[in-house]
Design a protein around this motif. Structure first.
Motif, PDB file in Angstrom:
ATOM      1  N   ARG A  45     -18.394   5.386 -27.744  1.00 13.54           N
ATOM      2  CA  ARG A  45     -18.458   5.925 -29.100  1.00 13.54           C
ATOM      3  C   ARG A  45     -19.904   6.307 -29.457  1.00 13.54           C
ATOM      4  O   ARG A  45     -20.161   7.353 -30.045  1.00 13.54           O
ATOM      5  N   HIS A  46     -20.816   5.423 -29.067  1.00  9.24           N
ATOM      6  CA  HIS A  46     -22.233   5.710 -29.322  1.00  9.24           C
ATOM      7  C   HIS A  46     -22.658   7.019 -28.691  1.00  9.24           C
ATOM      8  O   HIS A  46     -23.335   7.828 -29.296  1.00  9.24           O
ATOM      9  N   LEU A  47     -22.257   7.210 -27.454  1.00 12.07           N
ATOM     10  CA  LEU A  47     -22.650   8.423 -26.738  1.00 12.07           C
ATOM     11  C   LEU A  47     -22.048   9.652 -27.415  1.00 12.07           C
ATOM     12  O   LEU A  47     -22.720  10.664 -27.611  1.00 12.07           O
ATOM     13  N   GLN A  48     -20.778   9.525 -27.803  1.00 14.27           N
ATOM     14  CA  GLN A  48     -20.133  10.670 -28.432  1.00 14.27           C
ATOM     15  C   GLN A  48     -20.843  11.051 -29.728  1.00 14.27           C
ATOM     16  O   GLN A  48     -21.066  12.235 -29.995  1.00 14.27           O
ATOM     17  N   SER A  49     -21.238  10.051 -30.529  1.00  9.42           N
ATOM     18  CA  SER A  49     -21.950  10.375 -31.777  1.00  9.42           C
ATOM     19  C   SER A  49     -23.246  11.100 -31.469  1.00  9.42           C
ATOM     20  O   SER A  49     -23.667  11.993 -32.202  1.00  9.42           O
ATOM     21  N   LEU A  50     -23.884  10.673 -30.400  1.00 11.60           N
ATOM     22  CA  LEU A  50     -25.151  11.301 -30.029  1.00 11.60           C
ATOM     23  C   LEU A  50     -24.932  12.761 -29.630  1.00 11.60           C
ATOM     24  O   LEU A  50     -25.668  13.655 -30.043  1.00 11.60           O
ATOM     25  N   ILE A  51     -23.864  12.993 -28.849  1.00  5.99           N
ATOM     26  CA  ILE A  51     -23.571  14.366 -28.430  1.00  5.99           C
ATOM     27  C   ILE A  51     -23.211  15.226 -29.644  1.00  5.99           C
ATOM     28  O   ILE A  51     -23.695  16.348 -29.798  1.00  5.99           O
ATOM     29  N   ASP A  52     -22.415  14.664 -30.538  1.00  8.78           N
ATOM     30  CA  ASP A  52     -22.050  15.417 -31.742  1.00  8.78           C
ATOM     31  C   ASP A  52     -23.291  15.793 -32.538  1.00  8.78           C
ATOM     32  O   ASP A  52     -23.420  16.907 -33.047  1.00  8.78           O
ATOM     33  N   PHE A  53     -24.187  14.834 -32.625  1.00  7.91           N
ATOM     34  CA  PHE A  53     -25.424  15.067 -33.362  1.00  7.91           C
ATOM     35  C   PHE A  53     -26.228  16.194 -32.707  1.00  7.91           C
ATOM     36  O   PHE A  53     -26.733  17.093 -33.369  1.00  7.91           O
ATOM     37  N   ALA A  54     -26.300  16.149 -31.384  1.00  7.73           N
ATOM     38  CA  ALA A  54     -27.112  17.133 -30.671  1.00  7.73           C
ATOM     39  C   ALA A  54     -26.501  18.526 -30.744  1.00  7.73           C
ATOM     40  O   ALA A  54     -27.212  19.520 -30.803  1.00  7.73           O
ATOM     41  N   GLU A  55     -25.189  18.593 -30.762  1.00 10.45           N
ATOM     42  CA  GLU A  55     -24.548  19.896 -30.680  1.00 10.45           C
ATOM     43  C   GLU A  55     -24.197  20.491 -32.025  1.00 10.45           C
ATOM     44  O   GLU A  55     -23.651  21.578 -32.097  1.00 10.45           O
ATOM     45  N   THR A  56     -24.509  19.780 -33.070  1.00  9.83           N
ATOM     46  CA  THR A  56     -24.096  20.267 -34.376  1.00  9.83           C
ATOM     47  C   THR A  56     -24.800  21.565 -34.736  1.00  9.83           C
ATOM     48  O   THR A  56     -25.943  21.791 -34.339  1.00  9.83           O
ATOM     49  N   GLY A  57     -24.102  22.408 -35.482  1.00 11.98           N
ATOM     50  CA  GLY A  57     -24.711  23.646 -35.934  1.00 11.98           C
ATOM     51  C   GLY A  57     -25.201  23.505 -37.367  1.00 11.98           C
ATOM     52  O   GLY A  57     -25.891  24.364 -37.886  1.00 11.98           O
ATOM     53  N   VAL A  58     -24.825  22.416 -38.023  1.00 15.92           N
ATOM     54  CA  VAL A  58     -25.238  22.234 -39.419  1.00 15.92           C
ATOM     55  C   VAL A  58     -26.544  21.440 -39.465  1.00 15.92           C
ATOM     56  O   VAL A  58     -27.056  21.010 -38.438  1.00 15.92           O
TER      57      VAL A  58
END
Ligand code: ADP
Ligand code: ZN
Length: 723
Positions: A357-370
């Motif tokens: 879950r931690h990793l996924q949040s990190l990826i989401d954060f990195a890939e966000t366009g907002v």
């Protein structure tokens, strides 16, 4: 009382206004209400208990686990003229007893102490007998097993209540989830429910995430934007630290490595060099940073992916503590994710799920366009109501940077489709770029219609585009194999029903350039910075304790030319002015005169007419006092200056061409006449510019105070003979 607190803020600390929550915290503490204070690193927690410490009748005991930080804090307070001491295992026995003495006789207003020292029998007893007004527990999350740094000794702190029923308890920390907060409350027996919780938003940090292509090249390009600035580069492994350190060192950067594999003394030395601005860049594993209070870290680069958002937040939090802009760059590589995935796959059960879950949040954060602050603050349970922060790469890509990327998207998506959605990013880009790699040729992918149709972009530009495709939800990545899959939305794009816009850019946002202040006179800033360095070295403290970058920045943009104007500068109160402010004032005035800054500022008129002489300088007073018959110890007793300060004043005094009484200087020396002659001969031989060479040449046998003194003699003698 808050009125007095404001006065201390202005006059002693030299700050104009309280930050949010500081005033509330101080009122609560002065009202003797137990207080739990949560503020992000650099938020200004220390002031919240330091100011009450000066207003309450007894001593304030600050329990802190970080020995290096303790020393730093106490030095800073002493520099402000505040009587503070610390007790821990790093002190010599003489220093230790002197500090105990000053606590017992009520001279100290603040005592910083490590928990293990606190519970030594003799200390505990000594404290039971004195007037303690406030007990502050720093890094209070250490009391909780749910926190990330549990320390069992913290559990015993509640025992202090019994001996000091009147003392107010203050718990401070930068990280505490609600669960940890409850734990702190309970374990310290806090009697009130005052919880002051500041936002996690560090507004002055510029957040940027770039696809990792050639990381070393990217780092070097980044560093070029911040010449002579302090920064930290975090790497995943020791090996990576060593190799990046070698590369940067070969390129001539002022850099040192830091990781747990280095010998203790080397590690310590490297840290010290960094703190003192002798070295600008530290390449480190995450072992670096705990307990570092350096306020002028201007950038943090994550060369590799951090472990999770919490670590990322903590690591970038080490920059910009002075409130000035700092740039945080994360190089985001899919290879790193695979590495972390591998480590996660070795785990089991709950631990594995949490890590995923931690990793996924990190990826989401990195890939966000907002705006990047949105996912970041959401992660910490905070609601972010602004749409844009203006201080992240996503917010800074304005509409004019956007272009129609429908065609590149179609090429990319169709390439995924034609290869049956079983390949990862790098391979897809290889096909688009017409790679002749064995894998492409063996798979006969050079026969595809999408082979070689993507040559208008570099590989890194394709990577960057792919992140946008992800955040636009056209593709997603298979968790297990890393292959890219199309979403329904992707088919709309392929059919030409959904045009899309995005950014085509290089790996760097050039606009994200250091821009400390529009009016900053950078030449003057450099002059003041080197002055600061030489003062700090002479006294043996880190430069930022003399003045922060923020203070120097204000000086070099506002150009104060009188004591009054100087006192308006951030971080400059009376005492700091007497100690160092006047030296900087002199530099500024000289600089303005020499360079005729008439054209630049609105204050030219007044600057031109105020002669340097009208500025009262404390070193004049010191020099005159000495010449009129006061000994150095007389002056120490009268002014409360340290001996080193007085010697420095005397040096400043004679640098203006007035000698000090040579006989009386010799009287102050405790060396035998033979020894004195030896030293003076060395000055003849090596000059008086620097003391270190003389010190070395005398094989460390004569201490620095004596060298200072005899240098004054040597120069004064020369001045007398010349006049
Ligand atoms: P924390 O302990 O929360 O990490 P500090 O107490 O070390 O943070 O404060 C960080 C920096 O903020 C300090 O170097 C100090 O210069 C600055 N600071 C604190 N309070 C104020 C204020 N009211 N106005 C201006 N600067 C402040
Ligand atoms: Zn933003």
């Amino acid at each position: 009382m808050i009125h007095q607190a404001t006065e201390i803020l202005n006059n002693t600390f030299g700050y104009k206004t309280f930050r949010p929550l500081q005033e509330q915290a101080i009122s609560s503490i002065l009202g003797k209400k137990d207080t739990l204070l949560i503020m992000p690193t650099g938020g200004g927690k220390s002031l919240c208990y330091q100011i009450p410490a000066l207003l309450l009748h007894g001593i304030t005991v600050v329990v802190s686990p970080l020995i290096s930080l303790m020393k730093d804090q106490v030095e800073q307070l002493n520099e402000l003229g505040i009587a503070a001491v610390f007790l821990n295992s790093s002190l010599s026995s003489d220093e230790y007893s002197a500090n105990i003495e000053s606590i017992k006789n009520g001279n100290s207003k603040l005592l910083y102490i490590a928990p293990e020292t606190l519970f030594l029998n003799h200390i505990y007893e000594m404290l039971s007998g004195i007037d303690v007004s406030c007990i502050t527990i720093d890094e209070a999350h250490c009391i909780s097993e749910w926190g990330h740094d549990f320390r069992p000794e913290y559990r015993k702190i509640i025992g202090l209540r019994e001996h000091h029923p009147g003392a107010v308890f203050v718990a401070v920390t930068a990280t505490a989830t609600p669960r940890v907060q409850d734990d702190i409350q309970k374990s310290l027996g806090l009697k009130s429910d005052v919880r002051l919780i500041d936002s996690f938003d560090r507004k002055n940090l510029y957040l940027e995430i770039a696809p990792k292509t050639n990381a070393t090249e990217q780092a070097v390009k980044f560093l070029r934007k911040y010449p002579n600035q302090s920064g930290i580069i975090y790497c995943f492994s020791r090996k990576q630290v060593d190799s990046l350190y070698r590369d940067l060192n070969n390129l001539g950067y002022s850099v040192r490595p830091y990781h747990a594999g280095l010998p203790d003394d080397e590690r310590r030395k490297n840290q010290e060099l960094f703190i003192k601005d002798d070295v600008q860049i530290i390449v480190a594993t995450i072992a670096f940073g705990m307990g570092i209070n350096k306020s002028n870290v201007r950038f943090v680069i994550h060369f590799d992916l951090p472990k999770n958002i919490e670590s990322y937040y903590q690591e970038i939090g080490r920059s910009g503590r002075d409130g000035l802009r700092a740039h945080c760059l994360l190089l985001f590589g899919y290879g790193d994710i695979s590495k972390i995935r591998y480590f996660i796959s070795q785990k089991e059960g709950q631990e594995k799920r949490i890590a995923e879950r931690h990793l996924q949040s990190l990826i989401d954060f990195a890939e966000t366009g907002v705006c990047r602050r949105l996912p970041l603050l959401t992660y910490f349970g905070e609601r972010y109501s602004q749409e844009k922060c203006g201080m992240c790469d996503n917010c800074n890509s304005s509409a004019k940077d956007l272009s129609d990327i429908t065609i590149p998207a179609q090429k990319f998506l169709s390439c995924i489709k034609r290869t049956n959605e079983i390949y990862g990013l790098s391979y897809i880009v290889d096909i688009l770029k017409g790679s002749k790699s064995e894998k492409v040729l063996n798979n006969k992918h050079d026969e595809l219609s999408t082979y070689g149709i993507g040559n208008e972009f570099t590989k890194k530009q394709w990577f960057y585009l792919s992140h946008q495709f992800t955040s636009l939800q056209l593709i997603h990545r298979d968790e297990e194999y890393g292959s890219l899959k199309l979403t329904e939305k992707a088919y709309e794009v392929l059919k030409g029903d959904l045009p899309i816009t995005g950014k085509i850019k290089d790996d760097f946002d050039e606009k994200a350039r250091a821009n400390i202040s529009e009016n900053l006179d950078s030449t003057l800033f450099e002059i003041l910075r080197s002055k600061r360095k030489s003062i700090a070295d002479k006294i043996g403290i880190p430069p930022y304790i003399v003045f922060s970058d923020k203070t120097l920045t204000e000086m070099s943009s506002i150009l104060p030319i009188s004591k009054k104007e100087m006192l308006g500068i951030h971080g400059l109160g009376e005492i700091k002015f007497e100690k160092y402010g006047h030296i900087f004032l002199k530099e500024i005035i000289e600089y303005c005169d020499k360079n005729d800054v008439k054209e630049t500022g609105p204050k030219i008129e007044s600057r031109a007419i105020i002669p340097i002489e009208t500025v009262k300088k404390s070193f004049h007073t010191t020099g005159e006092k000495f010449n009129s018959g006061n000994s150095i110890s007389d002056i120490m007793a009268e002014t409360k200056y340290k001996k080193s300060t007085i010697l420095k004043h005397m040096l400043d005094y004679i640098s203006e061409g007035t000698p000090l009484s040579t006989d009386r200087l010799l009287n102050e020396s405790t060396l035998s006449p033979e020894k004195q002659k030896l030293v003076l001969d060395k000055f003849d031989e090596l000059g008086t510019e620097k003391l270190a060479p003389v010190y070395d040449a005398l094989k460390n046998k004569v201490d620095y105070n004596e060298l200072h003194l005899l240098r004054l003699y040597h120069i004064s003698k020369k001045l007398v003979s010349e006049s």
